[in-house]
Design a protein around this motif. Sequence first.
Motif, PDB file in Angstrom:
ATOM      1  N   ILE A  37       0.365  -1.254   0.089  1.00  0.00           N
ATOM      2  CA  ILE A  37      -0.102   0.052   0.144  1.00  0.00           C
ATOM      3  C   ILE A  37       0.431   0.843   0.171  1.00  0.00           C
ATOM      4  O   ILE A  37       2.217   1.328   0.442  1.00  0.00           O
ATOM      5  N   ALA A  38       0.160   2.499  -0.586  1.00  0.00           N
ATOM      6  CA  ALA A  38       0.875   3.632  -0.740  1.00  0.00           C
ATOM      7  C   ALA A  38      -0.487   4.319   0.563  1.00  0.00           C
ATOM      8  O   ALA A  38      -1.466   4.296   0.357  1.00  0.00           O
ATOM      9  N   TYR A  39       0.329   5.242   1.520  1.00  0.00           N
ATOM     10  CA  TYR A  39      -0.545   6.302   2.477  1.00  0.00           C
ATOM     11  C   TYR A  39      -0.234   7.373   2.058  1.00  0.00           C
ATOM     12  O   TYR A  39       0.663   8.011   1.735  1.00  0.00           O
ATOM     13  N   MET A  40      -1.408   8.569   2.492  1.00  0.00           N
ATOM     14  CA  MET A  40      -1.439   9.465   2.745  1.00  0.00           C
ATOM     15  C   MET A  40      -1.956  10.148   4.242  1.00  0.00           C
ATOM     16  O   MET A  40      -3.166   9.796   4.305  1.00  0.00           O
ATOM     17  N   VAL A  41      -1.747  10.874   5.362  1.00  0.00           N
ATOM     18  CA  VAL A  41      -2.584  11.160   6.241  1.00  0.00           C
ATOM     19  C   VAL A  41      -3.385  12.942   5.760  1.00  0.00           C
ATOM     20  O   VAL A  41      -2.785  13.514   5.648  1.00  0.00           O
ATOM     21  N   VAL A  42      -4.621  12.887   6.250  1.00  0.00           N
ATOM     22  CA  VAL A  42      -4.845  14.250   5.708  1.00  0.00           C
ATOM     23  C   VAL A  42      -5.606  14.118   7.556  1.00  0.00           C
ATOM     24  O   VAL A  42      -6.685  13.036   7.403  1.00  0.00           O
ATOM     25  N   THR A  43      -6.365  15.705   7.401  1.00  0.00           N
ATOM     26  CA  THR A  43      -7.196  16.080   8.659  1.00  0.00           C
ATOM     27  C   THR A  43      -8.355  15.819   7.847  1.00  0.00           C
ATOM     28  O   THR A  43      -8.313  15.924   6.367  1.00  0.00           O
ATOM     29  N   GLU A  44      -9.730  15.500   8.757  1.00  0.00           N
ATOM     30  CA  GLU A  44     -11.086  14.805   8.657  1.00  0.00           C
ATOM     31  C   GLU A  44     -11.458  16.476   7.406  1.00  0.00           C
ATOM     32  O   GLU A  44     -11.557  16.238   6.563  1.00  0.00           O
ATOM     33  N   ASN A  45     -11.431  18.106   7.865  1.00  0.00           N
ATOM     34  CA  ASN A  45     -11.530  18.940   6.675  1.00  0.00           C
ATOM     35  C   ASN A  45     -10.654  18.872   5.621  1.00  0.00           C
ATOM     36  O   ASN A  45     -11.412  19.063   4.581  1.00  0.00           O
ATOM     37  N   ASN A  46      -9.755  17.809   5.127  1.00  0.00           N
ATOM     38  CA  ASN A  46      -9.146  18.118   3.843  1.00  0.00           C
ATOM     39  C   ASN A  46      -9.701  16.782   3.423  1.00  0.00           C
ATOM     40  O   ASN A  46      -8.987  16.476   1.865  1.00  0.00           O
ATOM     41  N   MET A  47     -10.302  15.939   3.965  1.00  0.00           N
ATOM     42  CA  MET A  47     -10.172  14.323   3.280  1.00  0.00           C
ATOM     43  C   MET A  47     -10.896  14.052   2.058  1.00  0.00           C
ATOM     44  O   MET A  47     -10.856  13.588   1.296  1.00  0.00           O
ATOM     45  N   ILE A  48     -12.644  15.351   2.051  1.00  0.00           N
ATOM     46  CA  ILE A  48     -13.665  14.932   0.476  1.00  0.00           C
ATOM     47  C   ILE A  48     -12.679  15.019  -0.331  1.00  0.00           C
ATOM     48  O   ILE A  48     -12.935  14.349  -1.814  1.00  0.00           O
ATOM     49  N   PRO A  49     -12.271  17.022  -0.681  1.00  0.00           N
ATOM     50  CA  PRO A  49     -11.510  17.183  -1.939  1.00  0.00           C
ATOM     51  C   PRO A  49     -10.369  16.727  -2.301  1.00  0.00           C
ATOM     52  O   PRO A  49      -9.752  15.941  -3.504  1.00  0.00           O
ATOM     53  N   VAL A  50      -9.436  15.542  -1.181  1.00  0.00           N
ATOM     54  CA  VAL A  50      -8.271  14.853  -1.725  1.00  0.00           C
ATOM     55  C   VAL A  50      -8.524  13.427  -2.326  1.00  0.00           C
ATOM     56  O   VAL A  50      -7.899  12.988  -2.802  1.00  0.00           O
ATOM     57  N   ARG A  51      -9.821  13.302  -1.385  1.00  0.00           N
ATOM     58  CA  ARG A  51     -10.184  11.624  -1.586  1.00  0.00           C
ATOM     59  C   ARG A  51     -11.121  11.889  -3.105  1.00  0.00           C
ATOM     60  O   ARG A  51     -10.399  11.168  -4.353  1.00  0.00           O
ATOM     61  N   ASP A  52     -11.705  13.133  -3.395  1.00  0.00           N
ATOM     62  CA  ASP A  52     -12.101  13.155  -5.062  1.00  0.00           C
ATOM     63  C   ASP A  52     -11.170  13.162  -5.900  1.00  0.00           C
ATOM     64  O   ASP A  52     -10.949  12.841  -6.814  1.00  0.00           O
ATOM     65  N   ALA A  53      -9.939  14.247  -5.541  1.00  0.00           N
ATOM     66  CA  ALA A  53      -8.573  14.283  -7.032  1.00  0.00           C
ATOM     67  C   ALA A  53      -7.563  13.281  -6.373  1.00  0.00           C
ATOM     68  O   ALA A  53      -7.335  12.698  -7.761  1.00  0.00           O
ATOM     69  N   LEU A  54      -7.580  12.293  -5.764  1.00  0.00           N
ATOM     70  CA  LEU A  54      -6.601  11.003  -5.746  1.00  0.00           C
ATOM     71  C   LEU A  54      -7.507  10.152  -5.286  1.00  0.00           C
ATOM     72  O   LEU A  54      -6.362   8.813  -6.034  1.00  0.00           O
ATOM     73  N   LYS A  55      -9.024   9.581  -5.026  1.00  0.00           N
ATOM     74  CA  LYS A  55      -9.324   8.618  -5.924  1.00  0.00           C
ATOM     75  C   LYS A  55      -8.242   7.641  -5.330  1.00  0.00           C
ATOM     76  O   LYS A  55      -8.261   5.994  -5.339  1.00  0.00           O
ATOM     77  N   PRO A  56      -8.523   7.438  -3.761  1.00  0.00           N
ATOM     78  CA  PRO A  56      -7.919   6.101  -3.264  1.00  0.00           C
ATOM     79  C   PRO A  56      -8.614   4.860  -2.688  1.00  0.00           C
ATOM     80  O   PRO A  56     -10.004   4.740  -3.277  1.00  0.00           O
ATOM     81  N   HIS A  57      -8.808   4.066  -2.902  1.00  0.00           N
ATOM     82  CA  HIS A  57      -9.252   3.076  -1.990  1.00  0.00           C
ATOM     83  C   HIS A  57      -9.796   2.700  -1.001  1.00  0.00           C
ATOM     84  O   HIS A  57     -11.152   2.348  -1.064  1.00  0.00           O
ATOM     85  N   ARG A  58      -9.314   3.060   0.172  1.00  0.00           N
ATOM     86  CA  ARG A  58     -10.391   3.065   1.268  1.00  0.00           C
ATOM     87  C   ARG A  58      -9.245   4.261   2.024  1.00  0.00           C
ATOM     88  O   ARG A  58      -8.183   4.654   1.948  1.00  0.00           O
ATOM     89  N   GLY A  59     -10.057   3.918   3.474  1.00  0.00           N
ATOM     90  CA  GLY A  59      -9.590   5.616   4.185  1.00  0.00           C
ATOM     91  C   GLY A  59     -10.059   5.010   5.991  1.00  0.00           C
ATOM     92  O   GLY A  59     -10.292   3.650   5.477  1.00  0.00           O
ATOM     93  N   GLU A  60      -9.255   5.134   6.280  1.00  0.00           N
ATOM     94  CA  GLU A  60      -9.608   4.619   7.619  1.00  0.00           C
ATOM     95  C   GLU A  60      -8.892   5.527   9.128  1.00  0.00           C
ATOM     96  O   GLU A  60      -8.092   6.239   8.751  1.00  0.00           O
ATOM     97  N   ILE A  61      -9.529   5.496  10.418  1.00  0.00           N
ATOM     98  CA  ILE A  61      -9.362   6.785  10.989  1.00  0.00           C
ATOM     99  C   ILE A  61      -7.783   6.336  11.805  1.00  0.00           C
ATOM    100  O   ILE A  61      -7.584   5.659  11.682  1.00  0.00           O
ATOM    101  N   PHE A  62      -6.732   7.286  11.406  1.00  0.00           N
ATOM    102  CA  PHE A  62      -5.525   7.536  11.924  1.00  0.00           C
ATOM    103  C   PHE A  62      -5.230   7.632  13.738  1.00  0.00           C
ATOM    104  O   PHE A  62      -5.282   8.982  13.578  1.00  0.00           O
ATOM    105  N   GLU A  63      -4.384   6.742  13.809  1.00  0.00           N
ATOM    106  CA  GLU A  63      -4.280   7.188  15.307  1.00  0.00           C
ATOM    107  C   GLU A  63      -2.846   7.671  15.682  1.00  0.00           C
ATOM    108  O   GLU A  63      -2.115   7.622  15.371  1.00  0.00           O
TER     109      GLU A  63
END
Length: 81
Positions: A55-81
């Motif tokens: 996998i490759a991954y990138m951590v974003v803040t919740e407020n950035n998640m939707i624009p980044v998701r829409d632009a980069l189309k990740p396969h999945r996501g999870e809460i990052f602790e």
Amino acid sequence: MKSNMRKIKLIWDFRGPFSSKTAEHHEIHLKEYIVSEQLDLNITGFEVYNEMHSIAYMVVTENNMIPVRDALKPHRGEIFE
């Protein structure tokens, strides 16, 4: 910016005999995206699960998640602790 916002780990899965190299290369593009979009977080990485799945991954803040998701189309996501 106050960083009490949840962090989301966006994940891209790569499968096959070249998955580790593909995931490693994909991380380069994620870092380039962070710079170009001036995102607050710069947590990226890649992990090799086995010779056929990485996998490759990138951590974003919740407020950035939707624009980044829409632009980069990740396969999945999870809460990052």
